[in-house]
Design an enzyme around this catalytic site. Structure first.
Site: not given
Length: 630
Positions: A81, A94, A320, A436, A536-537
């Protein structure tokens, strides 16, 4: 008391060097030409040789692990980032889109906003008192407690633009008092809404009253100031330059301070394009429709911006860097439950309000700032025009069917994404799927590399119309691809993935070596970090969905939300890339999921056949349920 304050989580492990180097080569061998791979393998072998640079850097990393809570968190935050110079809208931030609201008039819009602010204050009070239950892992490694540190940053963080690197500012622990105000943006104007007055938190009725005052003040065209929020939509270095100019004036410094220290933003949007489909409501959240719509009704540096549109388009835009998607979803679901309870009672404005009026933030705009604003507006328009985006709901089946086959829904969908990409582009590419690592202290995410060699074998078999591959063999290849995906998933969530490890070794090499080692300048390594497919889920239990843009100019963003009977996909790409098409990718995903369903009805290979013997040798190929583990 929040359990996470009592539970001491383990530190993130440092994977063995040779294991990471071998896995890296395994991940890239089938994605690059043979000659290039042979050259890269020699470079990796030199790097990992006994007593070589790799072992020296690995030792430095083990020492870093000893003295820090998390050896990769700072490197990861900067790389992912803070070092990124691209504009935040679409490229980084997002959005979560709520179910469409049906507001009869402006008062309905403001009642919803008042209830939302009240929910934010209640949730923040739970966070401040450590009353939020500790999250625990789901799926195969269920029950393990997860790090809760990201929740502390939801309402206390701000991304400060820098000329070469941004800074993630967290208010807590500083000498500044806790914020007791929300910034409301209406008609591109910024207002301070105090939510605590005379030591009393405002009721929903009081908040509604104050919001009505703000709308009235914002409608006064004689008082309107330039749309300063546009500056935050620019590239990070350009915004840093403009902010430096703004800070020269004390009025601007005071206004910036109020925004940077607020709990959150609430953006009262004007009606958008008139199209209220999922796709267009998502675009309204991702970029606001540009400067002629609601693109300036934002302040992108703030971690949470709640959007409440007059046309019923509502949701949240998040910066984010302070927290990951699942934390945002947990917070948002809490707020939606609050809103559902609140909607049963009609909030009325106080007939006699003695509350002081909200304050409009003032700006002094020099000709230089006017120039920055014009440039920012032009660049935002380019972002708006360039984004190729579609929300697609696959309705043939959902995760209930996949689980019935004893597959992980996430692994199944990831293989479908690989098949879709191969159908369109006749190749596989480095793929990012966030996993994660909150099982460890200060854990954020690592990468599941979904473009496996097993996935390639499967997609080639399915798409090769000349070959006579038996359906039962395709089914076995599908199972092998799902198994490989599952193994990479477990590797990632247990701290054994390769991306964070290689990143840390690279950053340590910057400090130790005069120039970056060949390992990290090699064509294969650079390609391995160019994620053409970023996935990404983000599962939800309530009616909402998450979306984001691609991370490279020639790439796709693919965010998906598996529900029991449907799967929602948000597919993004850029019009400037002739090779990509979001609608085309969505069609390919649908075709892939249909083909994979049809394969599931093929009889299993019978005992004694070469195929069954091969499958048995590999061990169980049906993946455990990992659908919510990351």
């Amino acid at each position: 008391m929040q359990a996470s304050t009592l539970t001491v989580l383990p530190k993130l492990p440092v994977p063995p060097l040779q294991q990471t180097l071998a896995t890296y080569l395994q991940c890239m061998q089938h994605l690059v030409p043979e000659e290039q791979f042979n050259k890269s393998r020699a470079i990796v072998q030199r790097f990992g040789a006994p007593g070589g640079l790799g072992e020296i850097l690995q030792q430095k990393l083990l020492e870093r692990q000893e003295r820090t809570a998390n050896w990769v968190s700072e490197y990861w935050l900067n790389d992912m980032y803070l070092n990124n110079r691209l504009a935040l809208p679409v490229n980084s931030s997002p959005a979560v889109i709520f179910a469409r609201q049906h507001f009869q008039d402006t008062n309905d819009q403001l009642r919803f906003a008042a209830s939302l602010i009240s929910g934010v204050l209640s949730y923040k009070a739970l966070l401040d008192s450590h009353s939020i239950p500790t999250d625990s892992a789901k799926g195969q490694l269920s029950g393990q407690p997860l790090c809760m540190k990201q929740y502390c940053r939801l309402f206390s963080s701000y991304r400060l633009p820098g000329h070469t690197q941004d800074t993630l500012v967290a208010q807590k622990g500083s000498i500044m008092p806790e914020p007791e105000h929300v910034i409301v943006v209406c008609c591109n104007q910024f207002f301070v809404l105090d939510v605590v007055i005379n030591f009393r938190r405002l009721s929903e009725g009081d908040l509604f009253t104050q919001l009505r005052k703000i709308v009235k003040m914002a409608s006064n065209e004689d008082e309107r100031l330039p749309p300063i929020g546009l500056l935050t939509s620019d590239g990070r270095s350009e915004w840093a330059e403009a902010r430096t100019v703004l800070m020269q004036d004390s009025t601007n410094r005071d206004s910036l301070d109020m925004i940077e220290r607020c709990i959150c933003l609430v953006c009262l949007d004007a009606p958008g394009s008139g199209d209220l489909s999922d796709t267009h409501r998502a675009l309204q959240l991702l970029h606001g429709g540009g400067c002629s719509k609601n693109g300036a009704n934002r302040w992108y540096d703030k971690s949470l911006q709640f959007v409440v549109g007059r046309d019923g388009t509502c949701g949240v835009v998040c910066e984010h860097s302070p927290f990951d998607g699942i934390v945002l979803v947990q917070c948002t679901e809490h707020l939606l439950k609050h809103l559902m309870k609140s909607s049963k009672k009609l909030v009325r404005a106080d007939s006699v309000s003695e509350l002081p009026a909200p304050r409009r933030l003032r700006w002094k705009c020099s000709p230089e700032i006017q120039g920055h604003l014009a440039s920012s507006a032009e660049k935002l328009q380019r972002i708006v025009k360039n984004l190729d985006f579609v929300v697609y709901k696959f309705e043939n089946y959902g995760k209930a069917f996949i689980k019935k086959q004893k597959y992980s829904p996430d692994a199944f969908i990831q293989v479908a994404l690989q098949l879709a990409f191969y159908r369109l582009h006749q190749r596989l590419v480095p793929t990012y799927e966030s996993a994660s690592i909150r099982r460890f202290q200060e854990g954020r995410v690592d990468n599941i590399r979904s473009a496996t060699s097993a996935a390639l074998a499967f997609v080639q078999a399915v798409t090769d119309h000349k070959a006579t591959v038996l359906a039962s063999e395709k089914l076995w290849l599908l199972q092998a691809a799902i198994q490989a995906q599952t193994e990479f998933t477990v590797m990632a969530i247990t701290g054994m993935a390769i991306d964070n490890h290689l990143l840390a070794l690279r950053e340590l090499a910057r400090d130790l070596c005069k120039e970056l080692p060949e390992m990290f300048t090699d064509e294969t390594y650079l390609m391995s970090n160019h994620f053409i497919l970023s996935t990404s889920q983000v599962p939800t239990t309530m009616e909402m969905f998450c979306c984001y843009g691609p991370v490279v100019p020639n790439g796709y963003g693919a965010c998906y939300n598996p529900q029991p009977e449907t799967i929602l996909f948000c597919i993004s790409s850029f019009h400037s890339c002739r090779e990509t098409s979001s609608a085309g990718f969505a069609d390919a995903v649908a075709a892939s999921l249909v083909d994979m369903r049809d394969l599931c009805s093929v009889p299993q290979p019978t005992e004694g056949t070469p195929l069954a013997t091969d499958a048995k040798a590999r061990g169980p190929s049906r993946a455990s349920n990992l659908d919510s583990c990351h």
